[in-house]
Design an enzyme around this catalytic site. Sequence first.
Site, PDB file in Angstrom:
ATOM      1  N   GLN A  48      42.790  44.764  46.907  1.00 44.20           N
ATOM      2  CA  GLN A  48      43.559  44.607  45.655  1.00 44.20           C
ATOM      3  C   GLN A  48      44.289  45.904  45.279  1.00 44.20           C
ATOM      4  OE1 GLN A  48      40.489  43.501  46.173  1.00 44.20           O
ATOM      5  NE2 GLN A  48      40.002  41.668  45.000  1.00 44.20           N
ATOM      6  N   LYS A 101      35.005  45.509  40.176  1.00 46.61           N
ATOM      7  CA  LYS A 101      35.159  45.345  41.630  1.00 46.61           C
ATOM      8  C   LYS A 101      34.201  46.228  42.409  1.00 46.61           C
ATOM      9  CE  LYS A 101      37.091  43.044  43.390  1.00 46.61           C
ATOM     10  NZ  LYS A 101      36.370  41.805  43.855  1.00 46.61           N
ATOM     11  N   ARG A 113      43.632  36.170  40.050  1.00 44.11           N
ATOM     12  CA  ARG A 113      42.408  36.963  39.981  1.00 44.11           C
ATOM     13  C   ARG A 113      42.600  38.060  38.941  1.00 44.11           C
ATOM     14  NH1 ARG A 113      44.607  41.265  40.340  1.00 44.11           N
ATOM     15  NH2 ARG A 113      42.569  42.234  40.538  1.00 44.11           N
ATOM     16  N   GLY A 114      41.477  38.761  38.669  1.00 38.91           N
ATOM     17  CA  GLY A 114      41.499  39.706  37.550  1.00 38.91           C
ATOM     18  C   GLY A 114      40.962  38.938  36.347  1.00 38.91           C
ATOM     19  N   ALA A 115      39.962  39.510  35.676  1.00 38.74           N
ATOM     20  CA  ALA A 115      39.236  38.741  34.651  1.00 38.74           C
ATOM     21  C   ALA A 115      40.148  38.094  33.592  1.00 38.74           C
ATOM     22  CB  ALA A 115      38.186  39.647  34.002  1.00 38.74           C
ATOM     23  N   ASP A 155      34.974  43.243  34.621  1.00 40.54           N
ATOM     24  CA  ASP A 155      34.843  41.780  34.704  1.00 40.54           C
ATOM     25  C   ASP A 155      33.840  41.231  33.711  1.00 40.54           C
ATOM     26  OD1 ASP A 155      35.905  42.574  37.541  1.00 40.54           O
ATOM     27  OD2 ASP A 155      36.389  40.467  37.165  1.00 40.54           O
ATOM     28  N   ARG A 162      34.084  30.857  40.035  1.00 38.38           N
ATOM     29  CA  ARG A 162      33.640  32.241  40.269  1.00 38.38           C
ATOM     30  C   ARG A 162      32.626  32.613  39.168  1.00 38.38           C
ATOM     31  NH1 ARG A 162      38.036  36.721  41.576  1.00 38.38           N
ATOM     32  NH2 ARG A 162      36.295  37.630  42.716  1.00 38.38           N
TER      33      ARG A 162
HETATM   34  O1  MRU Z   1      37.957  39.911  42.617  1.00 43.02           O
HETATM   35  P1  MRU Z   1      39.021  40.254  41.630  1.00 43.02           P
HETATM   36  O2  MRU Z   1      40.284  40.710  42.247  1.00 43.02           O
HETATM   37  O3  MRU Z   1      39.220  39.143  40.617  1.00 43.02           O
HETATM   38  O4  MRU Z   1      38.403  41.489  40.827  1.00 43.02           O
HETATM   39  C1  MRU Z   1      39.166  42.039  39.789  1.00 43.02           C
HETATM   40  C2  MRU Z   1      38.574  43.246  39.178  1.00 43.02           C
HETATM   41  O5  MRU Z   1      37.495  43.671  39.522  1.00 43.02           O
HETATM   42  C3  MRU Z   1      39.349  43.856  38.048  1.00 43.02           C
HETATM   43  O6  MRU Z   1      39.152  45.244  38.014  1.00 43.02           O
HETATM   44  C4  MRU Z   1      38.867  43.268  36.721  1.00 43.02           C
HETATM   45  O7  MRU Z   1      38.901  41.876  36.774  1.00 43.02           O
HETATM   46  C5  MRU Z   1      39.670  43.721  35.575  1.00 43.02           C
HETATM   47  S1  MRU Z   1      41.299  43.018  35.580  1.00 43.02           S
HETATM   48  C6  MRU Z   1      42.092  43.560  34.203  1.00 43.02           C
END
Ligand code: MRU
Length: 357
Positions: A206, A258, A49-51, A247, A92
């Site tokens: 997270q 998030k 996870r994380g963009a 994201d 997603r």
């Molecule tokens: O649902 P997630 O854990 O994938 O959400 C992640 C976030 O919102 C992060 O802040 C975002 O992806 C930036 S990661 C460098």
Amino acid sequence: MDVLNIAPVRYEEDKMLILDQTQLPGDTIYLEMQTKEDVWDAIYKLKVRGAPAIGVAAGYGLYVCVREIKAADFQNFYRQFMEVKEYLASSRPTAVNLFWALDRMEHCVKQFETAADRPWEETQQEIKRALLAEAEAIRIEDEKACRAMGEYGLTLLKPGMGILTHCNAGTIATAKYGTCLAPLYIGHEKGYDFKVFADETRPLLQGARLTAWELKQAGIDTTLICDNMASIVMKNGWVDAVVVGCDRMAANGDGANKIGTSGVAILAHEYGIPFYMFVPTSTIDRTTKTGEDIHIELRNGEEIYKLWYAKNMAPEGIKTYNPAFDVTPAKYITAVVTEKGILNPPYEESIRKLFEE
Ligand code: MRU
């Protein structure tokens, strides 16, 4: 173990491995991705996870899922490739890096459409090699982008500052370093004694499970707070800057991140604290005009009270609402840090210039 060496996605000896982030902070377990269902499930269930990390996983995942294809001609290969691509794209909806990486992989295949002067089998092998090289490029470029965002971001911060962050935009959310945590790692190397407040980030934690874990291992002074404590921490004067990831940023600078991020931004505005969003260019979606146009993922409401707990934290069957992201309006974002430099408002203009250059 140096936390910066823990990659969310690895490709070694022809194997694609994903760090199962749902097992953190307890266990550091890598899972092998063999099928398109493995990759889809890993993205959907937030094992990766994380963009930016989702983008890296999409690149390698698509390659791994098509490398065994034995097509009779280009059109047949392309059709099978597109089936996998579209399937992975359904995992997603919000982080644009998923679609950005899949599109890069498609573009890579399409370059071979007119390569008719060679036997098809040779072309097929070459397409596969090119796809692996493209996945590698996505990963390597992201690592470089994060390092650059770290350097730029550090110019906004001073030693001893109190920094609040929400969710996890750290090393395991990217190829390496993270987006908004990159300046904290680089500053720490240089002896900056930051005091970080990590929002736990309900409902999937997270901040607690991942950010607190990362920063503690790196030896950075980190205090975990519940999301609803951000206001008092700011009021106490303990926060000099807020840093968050993103994201998907729309062309006007509205940024989806998030769930809970927009509330932190509004609080920061109220308390006069700068709010910095770290956004690699791979996360800027100029085809999305404003935050209103961003598709916000709605997840299973049981995540709020059931799936992660030994016993129910609310009555069984309670009505729920569980959006995974919210949009921070551009007006609350003090500056946007990209790998190409720091953008200032008005973002419509600074984003347009960034891409024109
Ligand atoms: O649902 P997630 O854990 O994938 O959400 C992640 C976030 O919102 C992060 O802040 C975002 O992806 C930036 S990661 C460098």
